[in-house]
Design an enzyme around this catalytic site. Structure first.
Site, PDB file in Angstrom:
ATOM      1  N   SER A  96     -15.497   1.798  33.218  1.00 33.98           N
ATOM      2  CA  SER A  96     -14.048   1.558  33.204  1.00 33.98           C
ATOM      3  C   SER A  96     -13.343   2.349  32.106  1.00 33.98           C
ATOM      4  CB  SER A  96     -13.758   0.082  32.972  1.00 33.98           C
ATOM      5  OG  SER A  96     -14.436  -0.710  33.905  1.00 33.98           O
ATOM      6  N   SER A 111     -19.435  -4.020  27.983  1.00 36.13           N
ATOM      7  CA  SER A 111     -20.200  -5.166  27.491  1.00 36.13           C
ATOM      8  C   SER A 111     -21.383  -4.668  26.680  1.00 36.13           C
ATOM      9  CB  SER A 111     -20.709  -6.002  28.660  1.00 36.13           C
ATOM     10  OG  SER A 111     -19.627  -6.424  29.450  1.00 36.13           O
ATOM     11  N   GLU A 134     -25.209  -4.231  40.694  1.00 33.59           N
ATOM     12  CA  GLU A 134     -24.448  -5.160  39.873  1.00 33.59           C
ATOM     13  C   GLU A 134     -23.984  -6.349  40.717  1.00 33.59           C
ATOM     14  OE1 GLU A 134     -20.747  -3.554  38.240  1.00 33.59           O
ATOM     15  OE2 GLU A 134     -21.129  -4.705  36.412  1.00 33.59           O
ATOM     16  N   GLU A 148     -10.380  -9.547  44.143  1.00 33.91           N
ATOM     17  CA  GLU A 148      -9.516  -8.885  45.135  1.00 33.91           C
ATOM     18  C   GLU A 148     -10.221  -7.644  45.689  1.00 33.91           C
ATOM     19  OE1 GLU A 148      -8.357  -9.802  41.990  1.00 33.91           O
ATOM     20  OE2 GLU A 148      -7.584 -11.665  42.847  1.00 33.91           O
TER      21      GLU A 148
HETATM   22  C1  LIG Z   1     -15.875  -9.678  30.594  1.00 38.40           C
HETATM   23  C2  LIG Z   1     -15.777  -8.291  31.136  1.00 38.40           C
HETATM   24  C3  LIG Z   1     -16.841  -7.423  30.982  1.00 38.40           C
HETATM   25  C4  LIG Z   1     -16.763  -6.119  31.467  1.00 38.40           C
HETATM   26  N1  LIG Z   1     -17.820  -5.267  31.269  1.00 38.40           N
HETATM   27  C5  LIG Z   1     -17.712  -3.967  31.661  1.00 38.40           C
HETATM   28  C6  LIG Z   1     -18.734  -3.022  31.367  1.00 38.40           C
HETATM   29  O1  LIG Z   1     -19.764  -3.366  30.772  1.00 38.40           O
HETATM   30  N2  LIG Z   1     -18.570  -1.735  31.718  1.00 38.40           N
HETATM   31  C7  LIG Z   1     -17.450  -1.322  32.371  1.00 38.40           C
HETATM   32  O2  LIG Z   1     -17.351  -0.146  32.672  1.00 38.40           O
HETATM   33  N3  LIG Z   1     -16.451  -2.181  32.683  1.00 38.40           N
HETATM   34  C8  LIG Z   1     -16.553  -3.478  32.336  1.00 38.40           C
HETATM   35  N4  LIG Z   1     -15.533  -4.373  32.613  1.00 38.40           N
HETATM   36  C9  LIG Z   1     -14.305  -3.871  33.253  1.00 38.40           C
HETATM   37  C10 LIG Z   1     -14.085  -4.348  34.682  1.00 38.40           C
HETATM   38  O3  LIG Z   1     -14.947  -3.718  35.538  1.00 38.40           O
HETATM   39  C11 LIG Z   1     -12.607  -4.083  35.018  1.00 38.40           C
HETATM   40  O4  LIG Z   1     -11.820  -4.897  34.188  1.00 38.40           O
HETATM   41  C12 LIG Z   1     -12.285  -4.387  36.456  1.00 38.40           C
HETATM   42  O5  LIG Z   1     -12.893  -3.471  37.318  1.00 38.40           O
HETATM   43  C13 LIG Z   1     -10.768  -4.390  36.723  1.00 38.40           C
HETATM   44  O6  LIG Z   1     -10.150  -3.252  36.237  1.00 38.40           O
HETATM   45  P1  LIG Z   1      -8.865  -3.337  35.314  1.00 38.40           P
HETATM   46  O7  LIG Z   1      -9.196  -4.199  34.185  1.00 38.40           O
HETATM   47  O8  LIG Z   1      -8.397  -1.978  35.030  1.00 38.40           O
HETATM   48  O9  LIG Z   1      -7.790  -4.099  36.199  1.00 38.40           O
HETATM   49  P2  LIG Z   1      -6.856  -3.439  37.308  1.00 38.40           P
HETATM   50  O10 LIG Z   1      -7.665  -2.550  38.152  1.00 38.40           O
HETATM   51  O11 LIG Z   1      -5.664  -2.911  36.655  1.00 38.40           O
HETATM   52  O12 LIG Z   1      -6.475  -4.701  38.170  1.00 38.40           O
HETATM   53  C14 LIG Z   1      -5.398  -5.556  37.872  1.00 38.40           C
HETATM   54  C15 LIG Z   1      -5.215  -6.502  39.043  1.00 38.40           C
HETATM   55  O13 LIG Z   1      -4.843  -5.760  40.213  1.00 38.40           O
HETATM   56  C16 LIG Z   1      -5.715  -6.068  41.282  1.00 38.40           C
HETATM   57  N5  LIG Z   1      -5.906  -4.892  42.140  1.00 38.40           N
HETATM   58  C17 LIG Z   1      -6.134  -3.623  41.752  1.00 38.40           C
HETATM   59  N6  LIG Z   1      -6.264  -2.841  42.827  1.00 38.40           N
HETATM   60  C18 LIG Z   1      -6.120  -3.638  43.911  1.00 38.40           C
HETATM   61  C19 LIG Z   1      -6.157  -3.400  45.329  1.00 38.40           C
HETATM   62  N7  LIG Z   1      -6.359  -2.222  45.824  1.00 38.40           N
HETATM   63  N8  LIG Z   1      -5.965  -4.451  46.154  1.00 38.40           N
HETATM   64  C20 LIG Z   1      -5.743  -5.703  45.642  1.00 38.40           C
HETATM   65  N9  LIG Z   1      -5.693  -5.965  44.331  1.00 38.40           N
HETATM   66  C21 LIG Z   1      -5.882  -4.934  43.482  1.00 38.40           C
HETATM   67  C22 LIG Z   1      -6.998  -6.487  40.592  1.00 38.40           C
HETATM   68  O14 LIG Z   1      -7.788  -7.266  41.452  1.00 38.40           O
HETATM   69  C23 LIG Z   1      -6.489  -7.245  39.392  1.00 38.40           C
HETATM   70  O15 LIG Z   1      -6.180  -8.552  39.757  1.00 38.40           O
HETATM   71  C24 LIG Z   1     -15.591  -5.691  32.145  1.00 38.40           C
HETATM   72  C25 LIG Z   1     -14.521  -6.582  32.310  1.00 38.40           C
HETATM   73  C26 LIG Z   1     -14.609  -7.875  31.806  1.00 38.40           C
HETATM   74  C27 LIG Z   1     -13.442  -8.803  31.993  1.00 38.40           C
END
Ligand SMILES: Cc1cc2nc3c(=O)[nH]c(=O)nc-3n(C[C@H](O)[C@H](O)[C@H](O)COP(=O)(O)OP(=O)(O)OC[C@H]3O[C@@H](n4cnc5c(N)ncnc54)[C@H](O)[C@@H]3O)c2cc1C
Lengths: 387, 397
Positions: free
Chosen positions: B133, B165, B248, B380
């Site tokens: 991410s 993480s 995963e 989602e």
């Molecule tokens: C506790 C924790 C541990 C993590 N560990 C790791 C890790 O080790 N390595 C790593 O790389 N990442 C990690 N992540 C990141 C995680 O994979 C991302 O937070 C996640 O994929 C969502 O991306 P974002 O935070 O950018 O949210 P966004 O993508 O900005 O999403 C925001 C909202 O919009 C919704 N949304 C986005 N696109 C769509 C769509 N097309 N249709 C419907 N809804 C949509 C999402 O569902 C969400 O509700 C971690 C996250 C958390 C919370």
């Protein structure tokens, strides 16, 4: 009929919103909640200067004499701003208990200090069982010269760390006793109970043979305490609705600006529908909170039902609004830096305070099956004041 | 369908039970370590446990023998998880390496890479984090910008990853980078294996809503990554990343099940120990409903997992159905934690102090579960995947 705020109420709402935006912005909330007692002297003084520490109390004691709907409106704005500190404990709990159960003299002595903002206080009811119900009280009060002697521990006492005195509920031969105890009296001991909501701290308060000044006993005490808790519950649900509104606003704003797949995420229906649900939760909680405040004020026959319906709904709605708000924020929502979790933590505290959804559903059902007479407002001079 | 274990499977189970009998840390020890406020104390405890498992030959049980695994069947892997849950065993430290990145290396790695990395993942000697991410590439992972420039014998990496993480504990990072900025967004990516001790790597802890720094952000500033550390083909990183993501979705929940089983057990025990109104909590029909529901959901997760494993055993690799499991475990945990909160009442929210049940484990569990429907792909996104790739509905975005 008009189920909406009137001119003055709207003005109060606007004034309160501006006041808290200026005097208690989020960085202050964070600063204050990080202190041991979550209390800021200056902020408290400013709140008192607005007349809000005496908002619903009689002018005779320095109060503003406003109604419960006004109180609900103020609480809504405090919930929105996530105002930390002992407002709920002092004004809604201890203040109402004294106002409803105390003698003229006691009100002069205690309530005036609450109204003027010079004293802070809290209400000690819950014991080891962890339930907000009078039926589960075990602490004993034994009559002594000039009052009653208290021995035992109270848990989940809000903001005890800054209280000047406590209103304590205990059991005596003639039933319930409400007594005032000086927080600095010998034998009063505090221990923090750190919990999710850091803006309103919980304490264990133990009383080791401490003398309390009796406010009321028996039926008068019971009626006063029940009404106090009902009032506080109605006001709390208004606070919850305000918190929900803020979570909704922050989230909608984020959904409009955050882009993924070259699209504002708010354009995805999965996100839009979550936001729409949050609005339904918020608006419904607000309707229920306003009505509960009105119903108690007017002593409508369904007042207790209205309070329980509001608390049942808002308990789940606030938590659920928090869930969705964080979800829409993705990883950002899971950070300490983002404000949403502070509301989420508050939501958890509110959910369980004064009985959770299950408790109030049960109360509704009992009331519907076997209606109890609504607790009438207790007159200024209850019959049996001293033990 | 035959749900009886074969003689071979029984033998596997009995061997494991016998081993656990003598090697499992006591429940007190596990509880004490897992509630330490110092993340390193917890981490080292989990790492020691992983070492012990490794010495007994019990890490990566279904990895091929040639890479240090036990060469067990997938079914035996399921049995392994069952037994761990039953024994209420602690977690292991190198979850991401064992569950996600190791299997990706097994599938896409060169013989040298397998030789270099796999055994150290199993033993816990090297801990991995997942550098996928970015601030602007979460759900839209393919939008990532971290750049890896081809410098002949190495790549020069510049960029910024977030939410990683265990970044603070990691020795290595599975890093997805852009190697061809001209190509369509899914086409120009490469999957690099990056030594976290390389000059130019900077890890900054991020505070989570739980108050811990479980995840981090990682800055890459002119970091040199040798060419032999590309996993899979250059510019084919998307496919390699997808294989990590499939693992995963499909397997993280299996690990979580061990935790759920332990917690449900404990919750049931608490309903016996705590009384309200002079009666134990379990006397309350509402409490029993909640326990019954939690059991049902955790059991369904187990059954879904078993069927999914049987399917993977036939097809060889996890498919988009993994999203079903991801939704199951993450959403069930949120409901389970909430149910626990409702059962524990006012006490559930306490974070520390003498009144906090299990030293605040339940308030922590409640907050931590909130992240479950975000991490490893949001609910989602999982539903989008199911709608489109599993059910064949038109793509929605
Ligand atoms: C506790 C924790 C541990 C993590 N560990 C790791 C890790 O080790 N390595 C790593 O790389 N990442 C990690 N992540 C990141 C995680 O994979 C991302 O937070 C996640 O994929 C969502 O991306 P974002 O935070 O950018 O949210 P966004 O993508 O900005 O999403 C925001 C909202 O919009 C919704 N949304 C986005 N696109 C769509 C769509 N097309 N249709 C419907 N809804 C949509 C999402 O569902 C969400 O509700 C971690 C996250 C958390 C919370």
């Amino acid at each position: 009929m008009q189920f909406d705020l009137n001119e003055t109420q709207l003005m109060l709402k606007k004034g309160a919103r501006e006041f808290f935006a200026a005097e208690c912005p989020m960085h202050d909330v964070r600063r204050i909640m990080a202190t041991d007692t979550s209390f800021d002297d200056k902020l408290w003084k400013k709140i008192a200067d607005q007349g809000w520490t005496g908002i619903t109390f009689d002018e005779a004691y320095g109060g503003a004499g406003l109604g419960l709907v006004e109180l609900a409106v103020l609480m809504e704005e405090m919930g929105r701003a996530l105002v930390p500190g002992p407002y709920l404990s002092t004004v809604l709990l201890a203040g109402n208990a004294i106002s409803l159960a105390g003698s003229e003299e006691q009100k002069q002595k205690y309530l005036t200090r609450i109204c003027s903002g010079t004293a802070r206080a809290s209400l000690a009811v819950v014991e080891a069982e962890g339930v907000w119900s009078l039926a589960s009280l075990k602490m004993k009060a034994t009559p002594v010269e000039g009052g009653c002697k208290l021995k035992g521990a109270k848990l989940f006492v809000t903001d005890a760390g800054v209280a000047d005195f406590f209103v304590v509920a205990a059991k005596a031969r003639e039933g319930l006793v409400l007594a005032v105890v000086d927080a600095r009296a010998r034998g009063v001991k505090l221990a923090p109970m750190p919990a999710l909501d850091q803006t309103r701290k919980y304490y264990e308060v133990s009383f080791n043979n401490v003398t309390g000044e009796v406010l009321a006993t028996g039926e008068a005490a019971r009626a006063a305490l029940e009404r106090t808790i009902d009032l506080a519950t109605a006001a709390l649900t208004a606070e919850m609705a305000g918190g929900m509104q803020r979570v909704l606003d922050i989230t909608v704003q984020y959904a409009k600006t955050r882009k993924q797949f070259n699209t504002p995420i708010g354009q995805f229906q999965a996100v839009q529908h979550q936001c729409a649900d949050m609005l339904v939760f918020t608006e419904s909680s607000r309707s229920a909170a306003y009505y509960a405040a009105y119903a108690i004020e007017e002593n409508t026959p369904d007042a207790r039902l209205a309070v329980s319906a509001a608390k049942t709904y808002a308990s789940e709605a606030y938590r659920e609004t928090g869930n969705r708000g964080i979800q829409v924020h993705g990883g950002m929502g899971f950070t300490w830096e983002n404000d949403l979790h502070l509301y989420y933590r508050r939501a958890k505290a509110c959910e369980t305070m004064f009985g959770d959804a299950a408790f109030h559903r049960d109360r509704i059902a009992r009331e519907l099956v076997a209606p109890v007479k609504t607790a009438a407002p207790v007159s200024a001079e209850p019959e049996a004041v001293h033990a | 369908m035959d749900l009886n274990y074969t003689p071979q499977e029984l033998k596997f189970r009995d061997e494991l039970r016998a081993w656990l009998e003598t090697q499992l840390p006591g429940p007190e020890e596990t509880r004490a370590a897992s509630k330490s406020p110092d993340p390193w104390v917890r981490f080292n405890f989990y790492r020691d446990w992983q070492r012990r498992l490794h010495q007994g030959g019990w890490t990566g049980v279904h990895w091929p023998k040639e890479y240090g695994g036990r060469g067990a069947t997938l079914m035996e892997q399921v049995i392994f998880i069952e037994e761990m849950a039953r024994a209420q065993a602690p977690q292991v430290a190198g979850v991401l390496g064992l569950m996600l990145i190791g299997p990706t290396i097994v599938h896409h790695g060169t013989p040298e890479q397998k030789q270099r990395f796999l055994n150290r993942i199993l033993s816990g000697e090297e801990i991995w984090c997942q550098g996928f991410s970015e601030p602007n590439a979460g759900s839209d992972l393919a939008n990532l910008r971290t750049e890896a420039k081809d410098m002949g014998d190495h790549f020069l990496v510049n960029g910024h990853k977030v939410w990683n993480s265990y970044g603070w504990a990691a020795d290595w990072c599975a890093l997805v980078t852009r190697t061809d900025p001209e190509a369509p967004k899914h086409k120009g990516l490469s999957y690099l294996l990056v030594d976290m001790k390389s000059p130019g790597v900077e890890v900054r802890p991020l505070l989570q809503i739980t108050g811990e720094t479980e995840f981090c952000e990682i800055y890459f500033n002119n970091v040199q990554v040798p060419k032999q550390n590309v996993l899979g083909r250059i510019n084919d990183g998307w496919n390699v990343a997808i294989s990590t993501l499939m693992h995963e979705r499909a397997t993280l929940g299996a690990d979580m099940r061990i935790v759920f089983a332990r917690q449900l057990n404990r919750l049931v025990e608490l309903t016996r120990k705590i009384s309200r109104g002079g009666k134990p909590l379990y006397d309350d029909p509402l409490v029993r409903q909640k326990i019954g529901q939690a059991y049902t959901e955790i059991e369904l997760l187990r059954l879904n997992q078993m069927r999914s494993v049987s399917r993977i055993a036939q097809t060889g690799a996890p498919g988009p159905e993994g999203s079903i499991l991801k939704i199951c475990w993450s959403e069930l945990n949120q409901r389970f934690q909430q149910a626990a909160q409702e059962i524990l009442g006012l006490y559930g929210q306490l974070e520390h102090g003498k009144h906090a049940i299990d030293d605040g484990a339940w308030s922590y569990g409640f907050l931590r579960a909130r992240g479950n429907t975000i991490e490893a792909g949001t609910s989602e996104i999982q539903r989008n995947i199911i709608g489109h790739f599993v059910l064949g509905l038109p793509k929605s975005y």
